[in-house]
Enzyme design. Sequence first.
Site, short mmCIF file in Angstrom:
data_model
loop_
_atom_site.label_atom_id
_atom_site.label_comp_id
_atom_site.label_asym_id
_atom_site.label_seq_id
_atom_site.Cartn_x
_atom_site.Cartn_y
_atom_site.Cartn_z
N CYS A 139 0.84 -1.21 0.00
CA CYS A 139 0.00 0.00 0.00
C CYS A 139 0.87 1.25 0.00
O CYS A 139 1.97 1.24 0.56
CB CYS A 139 -0.87 0.02 1.25
N GLY B 277 1.20 -17.38 -5.84
CA GLY B 277 1.40 -16.85 -7.19
C GLY B 277 1.08 -17.87 -8.26
O GLY B 277 1.91 -18.74 -8.56
N GLY C 161 -5.04 -18.10 -5.03
CA GLY C 161 -5.77 -16.87 -5.30
C GLY C 161 -6.66 -16.96 -6.52
O GLY C 161 -7.78 -17.48 -6.47
N THR C 162 -6.15 -16.49 -7.66
CA THR C 162 -6.94 -16.38 -8.89
C THR C 162 -7.61 -17.70 -9.27
O THR C 162 -8.73 -17.71 -9.80
CB THR C 162 -6.03 -15.87 -10.03
C1 LIG Z 1 -9.14 -9.59 -7.29
C2 LIG Z 1 -7.95 -9.66 -6.37
C3 LIG Z 1 -7.96 -8.97 -5.15
C4 LIG Z 1 -6.86 -9.04 -4.29
N1 LIG Z 1 -6.91 -8.39 -3.08
C5 LIG Z 1 -5.85 -8.50 -2.21
C6 LIG Z 1 -5.90 -7.88 -0.92
O1 LIG Z 1 -6.90 -7.28 -0.51
N2 LIG Z 1 -4.79 -7.98 -0.12
C7 LIG Z 1 -3.67 -8.67 -0.51
O2 LIG Z 1 -2.70 -8.74 0.25
N3 LIG Z 1 -3.62 -9.30 -1.72
C8 LIG Z 1 -4.68 -9.21 -2.56
N4 LIG Z 1 -4.61 -9.85 -3.79
C9 LIG Z 1 -3.40 -10.62 -4.16
C10 LIG Z 1 -3.59 -12.12 -3.94
O3 LIG Z 1 -3.85 -12.43 -2.58
C11 LIG Z 1 -2.32 -12.90 -4.39
O4 LIG Z 1 -1.20 -12.47 -3.64
C12 LIG Z 1 -2.03 -12.69 -5.88
O5 LIG Z 1 -3.22 -12.63 -6.64
C13 LIG Z 1 -1.12 -13.79 -6.46
O6 LIG Z 1 -1.70 -15.07 -6.29
P1 LIG Z 1 -2.59 -15.79 -7.46
O7 LIG Z 1 -1.80 -15.72 -8.72
O8 LIG Z 1 -2.81 -17.18 -6.93
O9 LIG Z 1 -3.86 -15.01 -7.56
C14 LIG Z 1 -5.70 -9.80 -4.67
C15 LIG Z 1 -5.70 -10.49 -5.89
C16 LIG Z 1 -6.81 -10.44 -6.74
C17 LIG Z 1 -6.77 -11.21 -8.04
#
Ligand SMILES: Cc1cc2nc3c(=O)[nH]c(=O)nc-3n(C[C@H](O)[C@H](O)[C@H](O)COP(=O)(O)O)c2cc1C
Length: 304
Positions: free
Chosen positions: A134, A247, A269-270
């Site tokens: 942030c 990730g 996540g995604t």
């Molecule tokens: C729609 C969306 C919202 C997210 N909101 C947050 C959040 O509020 N706080 C945070 O630390 N990471 C947030 N992330 C990051 C995810 O927690 C994660 O670190 C990142 O997407 C990589 O993992 P992934 O490829 O499995 O999605 C967000 C990701 C997405 C896609």
Amino acid sequence: MNRNFPDLSVTIGSLSLKNPVVLASGTCGYGAELGDLLDFGCLGGIVVKGISLEPRAGNPPPRLVETPCGLLNAIGLENVGIDAFIRDKLPWLMGMDTAVIVNILGDEIGEYAEIARKLDDAKGVDAVEVNISCPNVKSGGAAFGTDPWAAADVTRAVKSATSLPVIVKLSPNVTDITAVAKSVAEAGADAVSLINTLLGMSIDIDTRRPSLGNVFGGLSGPAIRPVALRMVWQTVRAVDIPVVGIGGISDANDALEFLMAGACAVEIGTATLVRPGTAVGIVEGITAHMESRGVPAIKDLRID
Ligand SMILES: Cc1cc2nc3c(=O)[nH]c(=O)nc-3n(C[C@H](O)[C@H](O)[C@H](O)COP(=O)(O)O)c2cc1C
């Protein structure tokens, strides 16, 4: 069959998880949104959407754009604020048989500390995950997570405000992620989780405008997995505290790569946005892999 074999349980500081598979922040709401779609009791834990001191409305739309093998998001950290979270969202989570980890964010160090203090008083929270991606409003807007000293200051403030285990979530948008990892470890973090999203953008060639209302967004999904894995590998070998890998993890094989790199747990996540039951399938796949190869415990998956 020995019912303790394989043993999927892991500990992250004083936090115990029944298995290493956790839902990542921002992709599972406050839990209840997915209540009908997956069995939380099968998971190691859930990290809820990032919570700030006051409610936030988030960024103007569009907020999501698909990219090859990935997703760009610019949600802008929309959330209900800490008081409404504790009052309205936490009771549902407490009814689930899984660890509850609360992701926190702020524009100033004092905000992080204030939220951590409120969570310390609330019942039903198992750990805090500190989102340092942030903007640091007091220091000109660069993210806390891109400055090892600012990241350490946030860590110290949160640690002194709560007795809960503190996981600091690292940003990949830096030259050397291990410098930030070492700095927060020295400042007392119980663990680090990585990676948050990679800064990116996309342009709509028909409207001739950036696709996202915020112009820039965070890239997630399979496209970022090799970058995340490399950073996890480096960080595991740079610090003595546990590392949670995040990730682009979409199936058990992906998760096993991170556990082999030395991550103590993984966050999904995604992939949950694509198939809500992904994380449950990953627990089953890790179990099958360990059973078939005679691996007794998660830490034994690690390679040199
Ligand atoms: C729609 C969306 C919202 C997210 N909101 C947050 C959040 O509020 N706080 C945070 O630390 N990471 C947030 N992330 C990051 C995810 O927690 C994660 O670190 C990142 O997407 C990589 O993992 P992934 O490829 O499995 O999605 C967000 C990701 C997405 C896609």
